[in-house]
Design an enzyme around this catalytic site. Structure first.
Site, PDB file in Angstrom:
ATOM      1  N   LYS A  36       0.944  -1.004   0.057  1.00 46.21           N
ATOM      2  CA  LYS A  36      -0.199   0.027  -0.051  1.00 46.21           C
ATOM      3  C   LYS A  36       0.834   1.147   0.105  1.00 46.21           C
ATOM      4  CE  LYS A  36      -0.199  -0.172   5.200  1.00 46.21           C
ATOM      5  NZ  LYS A  36      -1.333  -0.152   6.353  1.00 46.21           N
ATOM      6  N   TYR A 266      18.567  30.049   8.733  1.00 43.39           N
ATOM      7  CA  TYR A 266      17.577  30.871   9.357  1.00 43.39           C
ATOM      8  C   TYR A 266      17.737  30.541  10.978  1.00 43.39           C
ATOM      9  CZ  TYR A 266      15.114  31.300   4.907  1.00 43.39           C
ATOM     10  OH  TYR A 266      14.749  31.537   3.623  1.00 43.39           O
TER      11      TYR A 266
END
EC number: 5.1.1.1
Length: 376
Positions: A36, A266
């Site tokens: 899946k 950052y």
């Protein structure tokens, strides 16, 4: 939707997946590979076709649509759709594609019955909740369900399935065995009405370590892709020897010095304590390389493990390559896997990420992917 805008490279080893399937077959009589969610990021069609060629009698997918995609690729064995037929369109597609959907409730059963005939019944798998509290009928529904099934000759129950919540945790074995006992009672009730119905309960952990829960069909998932579901437990030995099947590499965009006292990325969360050399690599959270790996992740560059410095950005990440001589723009750096003993496993990356290997593989596997087709 697969990511198509970057320079990442996912390589899937079908040979490793087949080796893991063969390893599972040494302890399981009839494993039904769970493929899946695009085979946990490894590629639905390629993995499914390789497993069928290896002798898999059926595979399990998530949705009916995923099953139809596999069927269209030429997969000829049985396909079980674990989420069932969610609407009329799914029911029609399941019937026309010969897919076996799970049935979660009476409404779903009747939806599928409308697509079959007594001469050509739609085959279904009955889903039962034995402790997950997620989906399916309960033990108390068995009698009424069998009674309703007898009035619907256009559907044929061929399998009953349930799912184990903590089979990977031996400290909670009492709960696992209670689920097993509940499933045994369910199967007894079903077989008094449908003697040929098959039972399927075991996931990867139970397939490897709990043979008393195997029933007729076993459902290995994560073990196929090289992750030991029992890692870190007293039962870890049962999952040893599985081979990782995915590696992920990205290119270096630039290499430059980072002087002592200078910050990077950052938020200025990392400041160099000594002169260093950094490489900026083409991977970030838009490429499913999680921001949770900021200041925590590791990569493989030049055969060595190197740390992530500062925050992971949308499409770039900084790594410390001070001890990697000769690294240059365009060289490949491995986020998962990698050559030599420095390789990063999905389990290890998951620990750094704060998640599980399933998520690591499903997400990183969405990047541009190719298969190593050398299956022996």
């Amino acid at each position: 939707m697969p990511i198509s805008y970057n320079k990442a490279s996912v390589v899937v080893s079908l040979q490793s997946i087949i080796a893991n399937y063969r390893r599972i077959r040494t302890v399981a009589q009839r494993p039904m590979p769970v493929i899946k969610s695009d085979a946990y990021g490894h590629g639905l069609e390629a993995v499914g076709m390789a497993l069928e060629a290896e002798g898999a009698r059926e595979c399990a997918v998530g949705t009916v649509g995923e099953g139809a995609k596999l069927r269209k690729a030429g997969f000829g064995a049985d396909i079980v759709a674990l989420l069932g037929a969610l609407d009329r369109e799914d029911a029609q597609l399941a019937a026309s594609s010969g897919i076996i959907p799970t049935v979660l409730d009476i409404a779903g059963l009747e939806r599928l019955a409308a697509q079959g005939t007594p001469e050509r019944p739609v085959r279904v798998a009955l889903k039962f909740d034995t402790g997950m509290a997620r989906l399916g009928f309960t033990e108390h529904d068995v009698s009424a369900l069998c009674e309703r099934l007898r009035t619907l000759p256009s559907v044929r129950p061929v399998m009953a399935v349930s799912h184990l919540a903590v089979a990977d945790d031996p400290t909670q074995s009492a709960f696992t065995m209670a689920q097993g006992a509940a499933f045994a009672r369910i199967m007894a009730g079903l077989r008094s009405n449908f003697p040929d119905i098959m039972g399927s309960l075991s996931n990867s952990a139970a397939t490897l370590a709990h043979p008393q829960l195997h029933w007729d069909v076993q459902r290995p998932g994560i073990a196929l892709y090289g992750s030991n579901p029992l890692r870190g437990t007293a039962l870890a030995r049962h999952g040893e020897g599985l081979l990782p099947a995915m590696s992920v590499s990205v290119p270096v965009l630039q290499v430059h010095p980072l002087p002592a006292g200078r910050s990077i990325s950052y938020g200025r969360t990392y400041t160099a304590t000594k002169d260093a050399t950094v490489a900026i690599i083409a991977a970030g959270y838009a490429d499913n390389y999680s921001r949770a790996l900021s200041g925590r992740g590791v990569a493989v560059a030049g055969g060595r493990r190197v740390p992530v410095l500062g925050r992971v950005c949308m499409q770039t990440t900084a790594i410390d390559v001070t001890d990697v001589p000769g690294i240059a723009t365009g060289d490949r750096v491995w986020l998962l896997g990698g050559p030599g003993p420095a390789t990063v496993s999905a389990d290890e990356l998951a620990d750094l990420w704060g998640t599980i290997s399933y998520e690591v593989l499903c997400l990183l596997g969405m990047n541009p992917r190719r298969h190593d087709d050398s299956v022996e």
